[in-house]
Design a protein around this motif. Structure first.
Motif, PDB file in Angstrom:
ATOM      1  N   LYS A  25     -10.751 114.142  31.269  1.00 40.08           N
ATOM      2  CA  LYS A  25     -10.480 113.562  29.959  1.00 40.08           C
ATOM      3  C   LYS A  25      -9.352 114.321  29.282  1.00 40.08           C
ATOM      4  CE  LYS A  25     -12.617 112.302  25.545  1.00 40.08           C
ATOM      5  NZ  LYS A  25     -11.957 110.983  25.548  1.00 40.08           N
ATOM      6  N   MET A  26      -8.320 113.577  28.900  1.00 37.91           N
ATOM      7  CA  MET A  26      -7.216 114.140  28.138  1.00 37.91           C
ATOM      8  C   MET A  26      -7.259 113.567  26.726  1.00 37.91           C
ATOM      9  SD  MET A  26      -4.193 114.245  30.974  1.00 37.91           S
ATOM     10  CE  MET A  26      -4.477 115.017  32.564  1.00 37.91           C
ATOM     11  N   ALA A  27      -6.310 113.968  25.894  1.00 35.53           N
ATOM     12  CA  ALA A  27      -6.352 113.554  24.498  1.00 35.53           C
ATOM     13  C   ALA A  27      -6.275 112.040  24.340  1.00 35.53           C
ATOM     14  CB  ALA A  27      -5.215 114.222  23.726  1.00 35.53           C
ATOM     15  N   LYS A  28      -5.500 111.366  25.219  1.00 34.61           N
ATOM     16  CA  LYS A  28      -5.259 109.938  25.031  1.00 34.61           C
ATOM     17  C   LYS A  28      -5.733 109.073  26.191  1.00 34.61           C
ATOM     18  CE  LYS A  28      -1.105 110.930  22.293  1.00 34.61           C
ATOM     19  NZ  LYS A  28       0.368 110.766  22.209  1.00 34.61           N
ATOM     20  N   GLU A  29      -6.325 109.665  27.207  1.00 31.88           N
ATOM     21  CA  GLU A  29      -6.771 108.880  28.353  1.00 31.88           C
ATOM     22  C   GLU A  29      -7.803 109.653  29.157  1.00 31.88           C
ATOM     23  OE1 GLU A  29      -3.810 108.229  31.411  1.00 31.88           O
ATOM     24  OE2 GLU A  29      -2.834 110.133  30.962  1.00 31.88           O
ATOM     25  N   GLN A  30      -8.547 108.918  29.957  1.00 30.27           N
ATOM     26  CA  GLN A  30      -9.456 109.525  30.921  1.00 30.27           C
ATOM     27  C   GLN A  30      -9.043 109.057  32.308  1.00 30.27           C
ATOM     28  OE1 GLN A  30     -13.799 110.363  30.432  1.00 30.27           O
ATOM     29  NE2 GLN A  30     -14.037 108.648  31.839  1.00 30.27           N
ATOM     30  N   ILE A  31      -8.842 110.003  33.211  1.00 31.06           N
ATOM     31  CA  ILE A  31      -8.354 109.695  34.554  1.00 31.06           C
ATOM     32  C   ILE A  31      -9.508 109.811  35.544  1.00 31.06           C
ATOM     33  CG2 ILE A  31      -6.721 110.350  36.361  1.00 31.06           C
ATOM     34  CD1 ILE A  31      -4.931 111.495  34.161  1.00 31.06           C
ATOM     35  N   VAL A  32      -9.709 108.770  36.333  1.00 34.25           N
ATOM     36  CA  VAL A  32     -10.801 108.769  37.311  1.00 34.25           C
ATOM     37  C   VAL A  32     -10.283 108.757  38.744  1.00 34.25           C
ATOM     38  CG1 VAL A  32     -12.405 107.648  35.725  1.00 34.25           C
ATOM     39  CG2 VAL A  32     -11.006 106.240  37.257  1.00 34.25           C
ATOM     40  N   ASP A  33      -9.016 108.369  38.929  1.00 34.56           N
ATOM     41  CA  ASP A  33      -8.443 108.370  40.269  1.00 34.56           C
ATOM     42  C   ASP A  33      -6.947 108.649  40.191  1.00 34.56           C
ATOM     43  OD1 ASP A  33      -7.577 105.986  39.184  1.00 34.56           O
ATOM     44  OD2 ASP A  33      -7.988 104.777  40.952  1.00 34.56           O
ATOM     45  N   ALA A  34      -6.401 109.081  41.312  1.00 29.19           N
ATOM     46  CA  ALA A  34      -4.970 109.356  41.405  1.00 29.19           C
ATOM     47  C   ALA A  34      -4.277 108.134  41.973  1.00 29.19           C
ATOM     48  CB  ALA A  34      -4.728 110.561  42.307  1.00 29.19           C
ATOM     49  N   LYS A  35      -3.396 107.541  41.188  1.00 28.07           N
ATOM     50  CA  LYS A  35      -2.588 106.415  41.660  1.00 28.07           C
ATOM     51  C   LYS A  35      -1.204 106.964  41.983  1.00 28.07           C
ATOM     52  CE  LYS A  35      -5.038 102.668  39.331  1.00 28.07           C
ATOM     53  NZ  LYS A  35      -6.219 103.472  38.954  1.00 28.07           N
ATOM     54  N   THR A  36      -0.878 106.975  43.258  1.00 24.35           N
ATOM     55  CA  THR A  36       0.338 107.642  43.700  1.00 24.35           C
ATOM     56  C   THR A  36       0.988 106.856  44.828  1.00 24.35           C
ATOM     57  OG1 THR A  36       1.199 109.826  44.349  1.00 24.35           O
ATOM     58  CG2 THR A  36      -0.825 109.113  45.409  1.00 24.35           C
ATOM     59  N   VAL A  37       2.289 107.022  44.980  1.00 27.01           N
ATOM     60  CA  VAL A  37       3.046 106.337  46.031  1.00 27.01           C
ATOM     61  C   VAL A  37       3.579 107.377  47.005  1.00 27.01           C
ATOM     62  CG1 VAL A  37       5.089 104.956  46.560  1.00 27.01           C
ATOM     63  CG2 VAL A  37       3.690 104.392  44.566  1.00 27.01           C
ATOM     64  N   LEU A  38       3.306 107.174  48.290  1.00 28.05           N
ATOM     65  CA  LEU A  38       3.872 108.009  49.346  1.00 28.05           C
ATOM     66  C   LEU A  38       4.937 107.221  50.095  1.00 28.05           C
ATOM     67  CD1 LEU A  38       1.580 110.010  48.762  1.00 28.05           C
ATOM     68  CD2 LEU A  38       1.271 110.262  51.223  1.00 28.05           C
ATOM     69  N   LEU A  39       5.982 107.921  50.491  1.00 23.53           N
ATOM     70  CA  LEU A  39       7.090 107.318  51.225  1.00 23.53           C
ATOM     71  C   LEU A  39       7.346 108.131  52.481  1.00 23.53           C
ATOM     72  CD1 LEU A  39       9.650 105.496  51.536  1.00 23.53           C
ATOM     73  CD2 LEU A  39      10.841 107.155  50.065  1.00 23.53           C
ATOM     74  N   CYS A  40       7.426 107.455  53.618  1.00 25.95           N
ATOM     75  CA  CYS A  40       7.762 108.117  54.874  1.00 25.95           C
ATOM     76  C   CYS A  40       9.070 107.537  55.404  1.00 25.95           C
ATOM     77  CB  CYS A  40       6.650 107.926  55.909  1.00 25.95           C
ATOM     78  SG  CYS A  40       6.987 108.711  57.507  1.00 25.95           S
ATOM     79  N   LEU A  41      10.074 108.393  55.579  1.00 23.09           N
ATOM     80  CA  LEU A  41      11.368 107.990  56.117  1.00 23.09           C
ATOM     81  C   LEU A  41      11.529 108.546  57.527  1.00 23.09           C
ATOM     82  CD1 LEU A  41      13.739 108.754  53.082  1.00 23.09           C
ATOM     83  CD2 LEU A  41      12.618 106.581  53.642  1.00 23.09           C
ATOM     84  N   THR A  42      12.093 107.748  58.421  1.00 22.93           N
ATOM     85  CA  THR A  42      12.428 108.200  59.772  1.00 22.93           C
ATOM     86  C   THR A  42      13.940 108.120  59.938  1.00 22.93           C
ATOM     87  OG1 THR A  42      10.333 107.324  60.612  1.00 22.93           O
ATOM     88  CG2 THR A  42      12.035 107.854  62.235  1.00 22.93           C
ATOM     89  N   ASP A  43      14.552 109.211  60.443  1.00 13.53           N
ATOM     90  CA  ASP A  43      16.006 109.196  60.602  1.00 13.53           C
ATOM     91  C   ASP A  43      16.396 108.849  62.038  1.00 13.53           C
ATOM     92  OD1 ASP A  43      15.719 111.468  62.175  1.00 13.53           O
ATOM     93  OD2 ASP A  43      16.611 112.838  60.721  1.00 13.53           O
TER      94      ASP A  43
END
Length: 381
Positions: free
Chosen positions: A20-38
């Motif tokens: 719980k933060m001042a303006k929101e409560q976070i229950v999960d991590a919404k994140t983007v992963l990127l995999c690049l192959t050269d």
């Protein structure tokens, strides 16, 4: 360096418990992963998290921006990292989180290709020669919930070696927050204790908080007033506060640090890759803080995986000291996407936990696929 394949993973990873933060409560991590192959078969990984109240990015908007950047990036030649930021800016205006994701993956590719750790590469970018040798980064632990829970957590994690703490404030009355601060400061006497309001306080409340007896032993107070407040308000807060003032949401790069520094409105800053647009600008910011005797806190968004943690930690190992601690947020995740997640060792992160080349960790593809957010799909180029 040519990108021959790109894969984007929109993830949702539950937290061990809600934060719980001042303006929101976070229950999960919404994140983007990127995999690049050269074109030589190396794989580079990047990450950026959604942060609607910090960067304005939701998972959907972040995903769209990463897709747009990747589509253009796959048609380009990437050679000198010194030009990565300018190249990203030429593709897309703003959107620092998406650019951070792409830049991290490109840097991972580049440093693997050149058999060097990311933190060592950062040190090679014309930094002053008086940087201390990299050692252990002190990890900062957040405290929140009921006071009883905060006390129990503080005792448990102090026994485990933690000595840097952040107390989330701003959702209760000033009097209630000051009581919590007093109890926890007495319990953790001698440690580095800070508070963070995420901009939820009025100027009057912030001044009242900082000048109170209960707050007198705090190491710093972070982002007490809103980032959109007038510069004069930050100046007045700094003038009136007997405890150091740190800024987070107000700082997105070197320009803001310089503006607040010249105005004498801060004592230090919290750097996040999703705010600065990537590792390279965050590194510039860290050097700017150090050269002006301002304090540094490094932080991952709540919550990011060991991938973003390793990239952020690389700045700390490169600069040599992080006096206000490192907020490594994978410690709040129910599971990580790496086989050997970064972890606290007596309240610190050891440099030996990072790989000797690249960003420092390699995600497990099966774990990444298992974490894809419900209703979303893996995107392949």
């Amino acid at each position: 360096m040519k990108i021959t394949q790109a894969t984007i993973f929109p993830l949702s990873i539950p937290l061990i418990e809600p934060i719980k933060m001042a303006k929101e409560q976070i229950v999960d991590a919404k994140t983007v992963l990127l995999c690049l192959t050269d074109d030589e078969g190396h794989q580079g990984w990047g990450e950026a998290s959604a942060a609607p109240l910090m960067t304005g990015e939701t998972l959907d908007s972040l995903l769209a921006s990463v897709k747009y950047l990747v589509e253009k990036a796959c048609k380009m030649e990437w050679s000198d990292p010194k030009h990565f930021s300018k190249a990203c800016d030429a593709i897309l205006y703003g959107n620092p989180s998406a650019k951070s994701c792409l830049q991290m993956a490109l840097l991972d590719l580049y440093t693997q290709k050149n058999s060097i750790a990311l933190w060592k590469y950062l040190r090679s970018l014309g930094a002053s020669e008086d940087l201390p040798e990299p050692g252990k980064l002190p990890l900062l632990r957040m405290l929140g919930g009921t006071l009883e829970k905060e006390v129990a957590d503080a005792k448990f994690f102090r026994e485990a070696g933690f000595r840097h703490w952040k107390i989330k404030i701003g959702s209760l009355s000033v009097e209630e927050d000051l009581h919590r601060v007093q109890v926890l400061s007495d319990l953790l006497e001698g440690d580095v204790i800070s508070v963070d309001a995420n901009g939820a306080m009025s100027l009057d409340d912030a001044i009242g908080f900082c000048t109170s007896k209960q707050a007198g032993t705090l190491a710093f107070a972070e982002q007490l007033i809103h980032a959109d407040s007038a510069l004069a308000d930050f100046v007045l807060l700094k003038q009136r506060s007997p405890i150091p003032i740190g800024l987070d949401e107000s700082i997105h790069g070197s320009d803001e640090i310089d503006e607040f520094r010249v105005a004498k409105a801060l004592d230090g800053a919290s750097l996040k890759l999703i705010k600065t647009g990537g590792v390279l600008e965050a590194w510039n910011c860290a050097q700017l803080l150090r050269s002006n005797n301002l304090k540094l806190n490094l932080a991952c968004k709540v919550a990011e995986t060991s991938l973003a943690g390793a990239a952020t930690a690389s700045i700390g190992f490169a600069i040599g000291e992080v006096p206000w601690g490192f907020s490594m947020s994978n410690q709040y995740l129910r599971f990580d996407i790496c086989d050997r997640p970064l972890s606290a060792k007596r309240g610190h992160l050891d440099i030996e936990q990072l790989n000797t080349t690249g960003v420092g960790v390699t995600p497990n593809l099966a774990r990444v696929k298992d974490a894809v957010a419900q209703g979303y799909s893996i995107i392949q180029y």
